[in-house]
Design a protein around this motif. Structure first.
Motif, PDB file in Angstrom:
ATOM      1  N   LYS A 317       0.697  -1.122  -0.018  1.00 46.35           N
ATOM      2  CA  LYS A 317      -0.023   0.027   0.017  1.00 46.35           C
ATOM      3  C   LYS A 317       0.875   1.401   0.008  1.00 46.35           C
ATOM      4  CE  LYS A 317      -3.830   2.099   2.433  1.00 46.35           C
ATOM      5  NZ  LYS A 317      -4.662   1.847   3.645  1.00 46.35           N
ATOM      6  N   ARG A 318       2.002   1.199   0.750  1.00 46.22           N
ATOM      7  CA  ARG A 318       2.957   2.429   0.722  1.00 46.22           C
ATOM      8  C   ARG A 318       3.494   2.630  -0.488  1.00 46.22           C
ATOM      9  NH1 ARG A 318       7.292   1.420   4.894  1.00 46.22           N
ATOM     10  NH2 ARG A 318       7.998   3.096   4.009  1.00 46.22           N
ATOM     11  N   LEU A 324       1.844   6.466  -7.186  1.00 44.37           N
ATOM     12  CA  LEU A 324       0.565   7.351  -7.484  1.00 44.37           C
ATOM     13  C   LEU A 324       0.860   8.858  -7.608  1.00 44.37           C
ATOM     14  CD1 LEU A 324      -1.962   7.225  -9.186  1.00 44.37           C
ATOM     15  CD2 LEU A 324      -3.053   7.097  -6.900  1.00 44.37           C
ATOM     16  N   GLU A 325       1.204   8.970  -6.179  1.00 43.15           N
ATOM     17  CA  GLU A 325       1.618  10.439  -5.890  1.00 43.15           C
ATOM     18  C   GLU A 325       2.919  11.027  -6.722  1.00 43.15           C
ATOM     19  OE1 GLU A 325       3.148  13.124  -2.022  1.00 43.15           O
ATOM     20  OE2 GLU A 325       2.280  10.914  -1.828  1.00 43.15           O
ATOM     21  N   LYS A 326       4.040  10.118  -6.929  1.00 38.63           N
ATOM     22  CA  LYS A 326       4.976  10.907  -7.615  1.00 38.63           C
ATOM     23  C   LYS A 326       5.025  10.808  -9.101  1.00 38.63           C
ATOM     24  CE  LYS A 326      10.111  10.487  -7.672  1.00 38.63           C
ATOM     25  NZ  LYS A 326      11.410  10.016  -6.987  1.00 38.63           N
ATOM     26  N   TYR A 327       4.358   9.719  -9.651  1.00 38.52           N
ATOM     27  CA  TYR A 327       4.647   9.241 -10.956  1.00 38.52           C
ATOM     28  C   TYR A 327       3.162   9.736 -11.550  1.00 38.52           C
ATOM     29  CZ  TYR A 327       9.278   7.504  -9.940  1.00 38.52           C
ATOM     30  OH  TYR A 327      10.363   7.137  -9.485  1.00 38.52           O
ATOM     31  N   CYS A 332       1.517  -1.627 -12.280  1.00 41.51           N
ATOM     32  CA  CYS A 332       1.272  -2.511 -13.255  1.00 41.51           C
ATOM     33  C   CYS A 332       0.839  -3.924 -12.126  1.00 41.51           C
ATOM     34  CB  CYS A 332       2.140  -3.032 -14.226  1.00 41.51           C
ATOM     35  SG  CYS A 332       3.578  -3.827 -13.390  1.00 41.51           S
ATOM     36  N   ASN A 333      -0.125  -4.601 -12.510  1.00 44.19           N
ATOM     37  CA  ASN A 333      -0.523  -5.828 -11.938  1.00 44.19           C
ATOM     38  C   ASN A 333       0.720  -6.899 -11.263  1.00 44.19           C
ATOM     39  OD1 ASN A 333      -3.077  -4.887 -11.888  1.00 44.19           O
ATOM     40  ND2 ASN A 333      -3.610  -6.139 -13.651  1.00 44.19           N
ATOM     41  N   ASP A 522       8.358  -1.626 -13.178  1.00 42.61           N
ATOM     42  CA  ASP A 522       8.476  -0.552 -12.487  1.00 42.61           C
ATOM     43  C   ASP A 522       9.308  -0.584 -11.061  1.00 42.61           C
ATOM     44  OD1 ASP A 522       7.541   1.005 -14.670  1.00 42.61           O
ATOM     45  OD2 ASP A 522       5.332   0.721 -13.828  1.00 42.61           O
ATOM     46  N   LEU A 523       8.737  -1.608 -10.448  1.00 39.98           N
ATOM     47  CA  LEU A 523       9.326  -1.905  -9.125  1.00 39.98           C
ATOM     48  C   LEU A 523      10.759  -2.305  -9.163  1.00 39.98           C
ATOM     49  CD1 LEU A 523       9.053  -2.546  -6.236  1.00 39.98           C
ATOM     50  CD2 LEU A 523       8.148  -4.882  -6.889  1.00 39.98           C
TER      51      LEU A 523
END
Length: 563
Positions: A317-318, A324-327, A332-333, A522-523
């Motif tokens: 969740k973090r 979402l806030e930065k990019y 992705c799933n 992305d991770l």
């Protein structure tokens, strides 16, 4: 800004009068806070995807779950072996008694069943003799039986035999004139025969005057009790059994052949009065204490794995909120599923099954329950999951990790392929059952047909399947050849080859990725922005350095993220 915050403070000093100082400091501190949060999140993600030994070198965190899983494997396997040996004695006692009953109560029983029935008769005299033979053997059971058997009460709480016959209500039949007059309603007549009367008196009863042209079946049922003494040799308390036996003379086909079926349903009951001297009771207490310790170990493993999943979901969740806030876009799933550790879920399921199975085993050991089958399913499946979970730790080696990655990559394609091939397989199953069922033993029912076709796919028993087809119908015989040749050619040379090719293709893809690098998500790109995690690792003790032989080369760090 994070590295040189004081430069902004100096700049703000020159701009006090204009009121920019307060805004500049606020922006600098906000940016600094964002950098710190990002760095903390990156460190937590790096630590989450480390293996147990890397976690110890990074923060000296003792791998409790690893040690607990190793201990659990040894204890659960020991528990399963002990219960398996005990369950074998139970099953062997039931099967041996069933065989003994067939020899005792079936006249002329050869020792091997004819297809799905035990034996058969072809004359009225043989039918009467077989019925009265069973009645006579029951009457003198205590004088002829070698086992620890006694008479038991039936559903009506009466000791003795219950004989029922089914027949058409009334009718006449003259086959020579092709004349039939019969009422299709079925009547059931029953009689109870106790031990106070002798078999000779039963023979003179009008109940046993059978009209075979309208007789459907005769059923003889009785209950027997027995005690399994062989468990004493393994230092266990004996079990008491109730055998519900049924002898059925089946004449529904009216083909001149009466099939005789014997059924025995054994139930374990608690013995009412056990007085056994020796060390059996003490041994039982040791086994119960061991089972209780297994429950404690599995409960601790369950709590640790559940805690790990909860922490992983919080970390997920973090990361999602930060991304979402930065990019300004969603993760992705595939990256989201990286936080859901399937191995932990497997361990939790295994722990739950082991705990429930151990409780049942303790109740069985204390003779409060008798459900051996459910307990063996729970303990056996949990042990299977425990040993499958070992693959997780082998996956820390690159050579062994290929198997896991290949299975993960090929599973979706294999499932879709099996769904398509299954439709063809079902078509052949129904076709073989309808056409070849009356002429071939392996095609008598759908379950047998499916097993026979699966054996053919694996190249087993091919010649026997071809040879056993009865040549009573030339048309069916020709169809059977076309049916079998087409099935074998289609499934072995085409479908099975394509199935293997799917797995081989996934294996080649994984090997190529290991040589050239896996596609970055992305991770993984987010984690690469940080320096090597080696700066978080401290020198481990010599003892743990020997244990942590799972350490990989730096070039293999990307494999951690794939697990």
């Amino acid at each position: 800004v994070a590295r040189q915050p004081y430069r902004f403070l100096q700049a703000g000093t020159r701009e006090r009068g204009s009121g920019v100082f307060r805004l500049t400091v606020r922006n600098a501190m906000a940016h600094l806070d964002s950098e710190v949060k990002e760095e903390c999140l990156r460190e937590d993600l790096k630590f989450y995807f480390m293996n147990p030994c890397e976690k110890y070198r990074a923060r000296h965190q003792i791998p409790w779950k690893l040690g607990l899983q190793i201990l659990k494997i040894a204890m659960v396997t020991t528990q399963l072996v002990r219960f398996g040996l005990s369950n074998q004695l139970v099953v062997a006692f039931k099967e041996e008694n069933t065989v003994a009953f067939k020899h005792l109560f079936l006249k002329g029983y050869s020792g091997t069943d004819e297809d799905d029935y035990s034996c058969s008769v072809y004359t009225q005299e043989d039918a009467y003799e077989s019925i009265f033979f069973a009645l006579s053997q029951y009457h003198q059971l205590k004088n002829i039986s070698l086992g620890t058997l006694g008479y038991g009460e039936n559903e009506d709480n009466r000791i003795g035999l219950k004989v029922c016959k089914q027949h058409y209500k009334k009718g006449t039949m003259f086959p020579s004139n092709e004349t039939l007059n019969i009422d299709s309603d079925i009547e059931i007549d029953c009689v109870h025969l106790d031990l106070s009367t002798y078999p000779q008196e039963w023979k003179n009863s009008s109940f046993f005057r059978l009209e075979f042209y309208r007789l459907l079946q005769v059923e003889i049922s009785f209950h027997l009790k027995g005690i399994d003494l062989q468990t004493i040799h393994s230092r266990e308390l004996p079990d008491c059994y109730v055998f519900h036996n049924t002898i059925t003379f089946d004449n529904k086909a009216h083909s001149g052949k009466i099939k005789i079926y014997f059924g025995s349903d054994a139930k374990i009951e608690e013995c009412k009065d056990l007085n056994i001297s020796g060390s059996i009771q003490k041994n039982t207490q040791y086994v119960l204490a061991f089972d209780a310790f297994v429950i404690v170990i599995c409960l601790a493993s369950l709590i640790l794995c559940t805690r790990s999943i909860v922490l992983a979901l919080r970390l997920r969740k973090r990361f999602l909120n930060f991304f979402l806030e930065k990019y300004k876009r969603h993760v992705c799933n595939a990256d989201q599923w990286e936080f859901i550790n399937g191995w932990y879920i497997l361990v939790i399921i295994s722990d739950l099954m082991t705990i429930i199975g151990s409780i049942l085993k303790m109740e069985i050991k204390a003779k409060n329950l008798t459900n051996y089958d459910l307990c063996s399913i729970l303990l056996g499946t949990s042990t299977l999951f425990v040993w499958v979970g070992v693959i997780r730790y082998l996956g820390y080696f690159q050579a062994y990790n290929v198997l896991i990655l290949t299975m993960q990559a090929s599973l979706p394609k294999v499932l879709r392929f099996c769904a398509c091939a299954g439709m063809i397989y079902l078509g052949y199953t129904f076709c073989g059952w309808i056409v070849l069922g009356p002429y071939h033993d392996k095609f008598e029912d759908l379950n047998t047909v499916a097993e026979c076709l699966f054996s053919l796919v694996n190249g087993d028993d091919m010649f026997a399947t071809f040879a056993q087809i009865q040549q009573k119908s030339i048309l069916v015989w020709l169809f059977s050849r076309l049916y079998l040749y087409s099935f074998i050619s289609l499934f072995i040379y085409m479908i099975l080859s394509l199935f293997i090719a799917l797995i081989t293709d996934s294996y080649d893809t994984i090997k190529k990725y290991q040589q050239n690098g896996f596609p970055e998500t992305d991770l993984q790109e987010f984690l690469k922005e940080c320096g090597s995690k080696e700066k978080y690792q401290k020198e481990a003790s010599p003892f743990l350095s020997c244990i942590c032989c799972l350490r990989r080369k730096g070039s293999d760090d990307h494999l951690v993220l794939m697990n």
